[in-house]
Every structure is written in structure tokens, then in C-alpha cells.
Design an enzyme around this catalytic site. Structure first.
Site, mmCIF file in Angstrom:
data_model
loop_
_atom_site.group_PDB
_atom_site.id
_atom_site.type_symbol
_atom_site.label_atom_id
_atom_site.label_comp_id
_atom_site.label_asym_id
_atom_site.label_seq_id
_atom_site.Cartn_x
_atom_site.Cartn_y
_atom_site.Cartn_z
ATOM 1 N NE ARG A 1 29.790 50.320 122.865
ATOM 2 C CZ ARG A 1 29.479 50.337 124.158
ATOM 3 N NH1 ARG A 1 28.301 50.779 124.545
ATOM 4 N NH2 ARG A 1 30.341 49.928 125.070
ATOM 5 C CD GLU B 1 28.287 57.566 122.574
ATOM 6 O OE1 GLU B 1 29.087 57.288 123.470
ATOM 7 O OE2 GLU B 1 27.181 57.025 122.466
ATOM 8 C CG HIS C 1 26.989 55.952 126.221
ATOM 9 N ND1 HIS C 1 27.819 55.647 125.174
ATOM 10 C CD2 HIS C 1 26.905 54.802 126.965
ATOM 11 C CE1 HIS C 1 28.224 54.379 125.284
ATOM 12 N NE2 HIS C 1 27.687 53.855 126.383
HETATM 13 N N1 LIG Z 1 24.644 52.073 127.054
HETATM 14 C C1 LIG Z 1 25.513 51.608 127.908
HETATM 15 O O1 LIG Z 1 25.905 52.304 128.877
HETATM 16 C C2 LIG Z 1 26.044 50.195 127.750
HETATM 17 C C3 LIG Z 1 26.679 49.571 128.842
HETATM 18 C C4 LIG Z 1 27.102 48.251 128.710
HETATM 19 C C5 LIG Z 1 26.929 47.562 127.509
HETATM 20 N N2 LIG Z 1 26.350 48.205 126.456
HETATM 21 C C6 LIG Z 1 26.177 47.516 125.166
HETATM 22 O O2 LIG Z 1 25.094 46.593 125.268
HETATM 23 C C7 LIG Z 1 25.250 45.586 124.253
HETATM 24 C C8 LIG Z 1 24.938 44.211 124.830
HETATM 25 O O3 LIG Z 1 25.868 43.912 125.857
HETATM 26 P P1 LIG Z 1 25.859 42.461 126.588
HETATM 27 O O4 LIG Z 1 26.738 42.600 127.786
HETATM 28 O O5 LIG Z 1 24.479 41.964 126.736
HETATM 29 O O6 LIG Z 1 26.612 41.595 125.479
HETATM 30 P P2 LIG Z 1 26.644 39.998 125.377
HETATM 31 O O7 LIG Z 1 27.873 39.681 124.611
HETATM 32 O O8 LIG Z 1 26.447 39.368 126.713
HETATM 33 O O9 LIG Z 1 25.355 39.650 124.490
HETATM 34 C C9 LIG Z 1 25.249 39.995 123.147
HETATM 35 C C10 LIG Z 1 24.331 38.973 122.492
HETATM 36 O O10 LIG Z 1 24.100 39.389 121.138
HETATM 37 C C11 LIG Z 1 24.121 38.223 120.330
HETATM 38 N N3 LIG Z 1 24.386 38.581 118.937
HETATM 39 C C12 LIG Z 1 25.575 38.756 118.306
HETATM 40 N N4 LIG Z 1 25.392 39.103 117.027
HETATM 41 C C13 LIG Z 1 24.054 39.146 116.841
HETATM 42 C C14 LIG Z 1 23.233 39.442 115.728
HETATM 43 N N5 LIG Z 1 23.767 39.759 114.539
HETATM 44 N N6 LIG Z 1 21.888 39.415 115.874
HETATM 45 C C15 LIG Z 1 21.329 39.091 117.069
HETATM 46 N N7 LIG Z 1 22.068 38.770 118.171
HETATM 47 C C16 LIG Z 1 23.405 38.819 118.047
HETATM 48 C C17 LIG Z 1 25.192 37.333 120.945
HETATM 49 O O11 LIG Z 1 25.024 35.985 120.563
HETATM 50 C C18 LIG Z 1 24.941 37.558 122.436
HETATM 51 O O12 LIG Z 1 24.039 36.623 122.958
HETATM 52 C C19 LIG Z 1 26.659 45.756 123.714
HETATM 53 O O13 LIG Z 1 26.603 46.445 122.480
HETATM 54 C C20 LIG Z 1 27.329 46.633 124.745
HETATM 55 O O14 LIG Z 1 28.392 47.410 124.181
HETATM 56 C C21 LIG Z 1 25.897 49.497 126.549
#
Ligand SMILES: NC(=O)c1ccc[n+]([C@@H]2O[C@H](COP(=O)([O-])OP(=O)(O)OC[C@H]3O[C@@H](n4cnc5c(N)ncnc54)[C@H](O)[C@@H]3O)[C@@H](O)[C@H]2O)c1
Length: 323
Positions: free
Chosen positions: A239, A268, A287
Site C-alpha cells: 500500500r 491514486e 497499482h
Molecule cells: N498491489 C496490489 O494490487 C495488491 C493486491 C492485493 C494485496 N495488496 C496488499 O499486499 C499486502 C499484503 O497482503 P497479504 O494478502 O499478504 O496480507 P496478509 O494479511 O496475508 O499478510 C500480512 C502479513 O504482514 C504481517 N504484519 C503485520 N504487521 C506487520 C509489521 N508491522 N511488520 C511486519 N509484518 C507485519 C502479518 O502478521 C501478516 O503475516 C497488503 O497491504 C495488501 O493490501 C496489494
């Protein structure tokens, strides 16, 4: 039963209409993203289920609903939906976090490779050498072998763990920070965890896969960028607000790090004067890490699955909670 879609990104919703008709469910769909609120209220007033993409679901919209019992957000994030208003009305918000993990992991890896091998930036060298009739590789130097380098992961959930699994055979070393990963999951992945500072200091490639919250907002800022190696690359497909874009632009200009590849922005789409547009050694994508034809269909199937669950009286697979 009536399902109302407030806005959508598909070319049409004929498939959804046909599927829901088989179930005796009426589907009405609109493109109300920029419509006045009165139109949104009118269009959704008698819905049993509201499906929303980007349109803001405000308290005023929720107050207009007569019988809505479920809101489904088409996507992973749900910051366009006022959760407090839904909670007050006793309506769960279902979101779809699991349709595009493969794609985002692939994009993060693609961006990492683009940085490490200078794929995008070396086009300039080709063009200039072509014009000169003589090779001059000075601007592509140095490139380092990726095998043996260290990949830093902030967050090892759905996407981060896929990046790790996909890259295990690349001969990389890993530094992984995730303070909330369960011991069970850590053992299953066979990884050791470190703190975020160790990742910032040790990574040759640092890729962010955490959720956006008060802890991770500006996790990449001047202070942490200065911890990074001058030969390191930053990749952000998570994000936008996790990175202080102004500080990153400065880091790229001053050579605190070697480069960055960014798919997400704090505004965005980013405006033409967005700092990263004018920074050196940066690869930018719009994105679209989530996107593939497969993922675009998968989310449609998963939304239908959620409607089926609702019809059967089952709870949503994922219910949004306040951060
Ligand atoms: N660019 C895109 O098109 C797109 C698409 C989907 C998801 N995303 C983004 O990707 C990111 C990850 O998504 P996901 O599905 O893997 O999420 P998820 O919830 O499965 O995993 C996130 C991980 O981050 C960990 N975490 C939380 N706080 C933390 C911190 N301070 N330091 C280190 N680790 C921490 C959590 O414990 C978890 O294991 C999200 O921000 C999501 O919005 C982007």
C-alpha cells in the site's frame, strides 16, 4: 432477494446476472462511483446484499438502507467503506483477500528482477548506443549476481510467504520480519524471523507485504531509508502510504539506495507532480499487481460464493474488522 452492485470494473455483469437468476436472485447493477449520494441511496435502498467496488459507503448511504444484511467489497482493502456505520447497523462487511496473492507475488518478483538486472533502465543505454553506433555500458554498471544476495521481507502472510516460496530456489538469503506470524506458520515455512531494523540494514532487495495500519504507515521513511545499503532496492506492492514518497525520492536522488520499484501510491492515481515521477532509478507500475485475467475471474467466482453462503445462512469467509 435482491443484490445491488454499486460500481464495477468488469466489462459487464452478464455472467453474474445469469448465475444469480438460476438461484432466483435479482441482480441490479450500476456505475455510481461519481454519482450524487441521493442516487446511491435510492439505488441501494431495498437491497438485501450490496456489492461495492470503489464507491464510498458513507453513514448517510447506510442510513438509507431498509433491509441490507450483507455488504461485499470487491477487493482486498475496504477503506472506502465506513465500518463504524455498518457495525452500528449490524451489517457485516465481507471482503475478498485471497484472489490475487499469486499475481502480487509475481509482480513483486518481476519488479525485483527489473531492478536487479536493470531491465527497464538499460533501454536508455541501448537507445544511446544505437544513436552513437557504439556500445557504452557505463550507465548500467554495476549489476550484481542475484544468487547469494539477501532478500528482505517485511510481512510474511499470504503474499510475502509466496514470494519466499517462489524464490527459495534462486540461491538468495532471506531476512524476514513479521512480529505477528504464528509459531505454527513459521515452522511450516521453515523460516527464522528477525526485527524490521535487521531487514532494513541487511537487505539487498527489500519487499513490503504488510497490511497498512498505524504501525506500518511510513515504515519506509528517511530514517529507515538511511539504514539501507547504497546498493539496495526497495519494492512496494503493498500500500502506498507505507512509503514516504518524498523521502524515497530524496533517497534516490542522493543515492542512499540504488533504486526502487513501486506499484502503489499514497495518492491514486498519483498526480503529474508526484515526487517519484521525477526521481532517478525508479520503476513505476499503475497499482495493477493484483491483475491477471485469472484473478479478475477468480474474484467474480468468490463473490458469487459469498452470495451462495449468504443464501445458505453461512457467515462470510472473511469479515472486516476495525484496525
Ligand atoms: N498491489 C496490489 O494490487 C495488491 C493486491 C492485493 C494485496 N495488496 C496488499 O499486499 C499486502 C499484503 O497482503 P497479504 O494478502 O499478504 O496480507 P496478509 O494479511 O496475508 O499478510 C500480512 C502479513 O504482514 C504481517 N504484519 C503485520 N504487521 C506487520 C509489521 N508491522 N511488520 C511486519 N509484518 C507485519 C502479518 O502478521 C501478516 O503475516 C497488503 O497491504 C495488501 O493490501 C496489494
Amino acid at each position: 432477494m435482491k443484490v445491488v452492485v454499486t460500481d464495477y470494473i468488469e466489462p459487464d455483469l452478464n455472467w453474474e446476472s445469469a448465475e444469480l437468476a438460476k438461484r432466483g436472485v435479482e441482480l441490479v447493477y450500476h456505475q455510481l462511483k461519481f454519482a450524487p449520494i441521493e442516487r446511491v441511496v435510492e439505488a441501494t435502498r431495498d437491497a438485501d446484499v450490496v456489492v461495492v467496488n470503489m464507491l464510498p459507503i458513507t453513514p448517510q448511504v447506510v442510513a438509507g438502507w431498509e433491509k441490507c444484511r450483507l455488504v461485499i467489497r470487491h477487493g482486498v482493502g475496504y477503506d472506502n467503506v465506513n465500518l463504524a456505520a455498518l457495525e452500528e447497523a449490524g451489517i457485516p462487511l465481507c471482503y475478498i483477500p485471497d484472489y490475487c496473492a499469486e499475481e502480487v507475488a509475481e509482480q513483486a518478483i518481476a519488479l525485483m528482477m527489473a531492478c536487479g538486472r536493470k531491465v527497464v533502465w538499460s533501454r536508455k543505454v541501448l537507445d544511446e548506443s544505437s544513436a552513437r553506433g557504439q556500445w557504452d555500458f557505463a550507465e548500467t554498471v554495476p549489476v550484481f549476481r542475484m544468487a547469494g544476495r539477501t532478500l528482505g521481507l517485511l510481512g510474511c502472510g499470504r503474499i510475502g510467504s509466496l514470494v519466499y516460496r517462489k524464490l527459495k530456489s534462486f540461491g538468495l538469503k532471506f531476512l524476514i520480519a513479521d512480529p505477528y506470524l504464528s509459531a505454527e506458520r513459521k515452522n511450516e515455512l521453515g523460516i527464522e524471523l528477525v526485527d524490521a531494523e535487521t531487514v532494513f540494514r541487511g537487505a539487498d532487495f527489500l519487499t513490503i507485504h504488510t497490511p497498512l495500519n498505524s504501525e506500518t504507515r511510513h515504515i519506509v521513511r528517511a530514517e529507515t531509508l538511511r539504514m539501507m545499503k547504497p546498493t539496495a532496492y526497495l519494492i512496494n506492492t503493498a500500500r502506498g502510504p507505507m512509503v514516504d514518497a518524498q523521502a524515497l525520492a530524496e533517497a534516490l536522488k542522493q543515492g542512499w539506495i540504488a533504486g526502487a520499484a513501486i506499484d502503489v501510491f499514497d495518492i491514486e492515481p498519483p498526480p503529474p507532480d508526484y515526487p517519484l515521477f521525477h526521481a532517478p532509478n525508479v520503476v513505476l507500475t499503475p497499482h495493477l499487481a493484483w491483475y491477471s485475467e485469472d484473478a479478475a475471474w477468480r474474484i467474480r467466482e468468490l463473490i458469487l460464493l459469498e452470495i451462495d453462503r449468504f443464501l445458505e445462512g453461512q457467515p462470510p469467509r472473511y469479515v472486516a474488522k476495525k484496525a
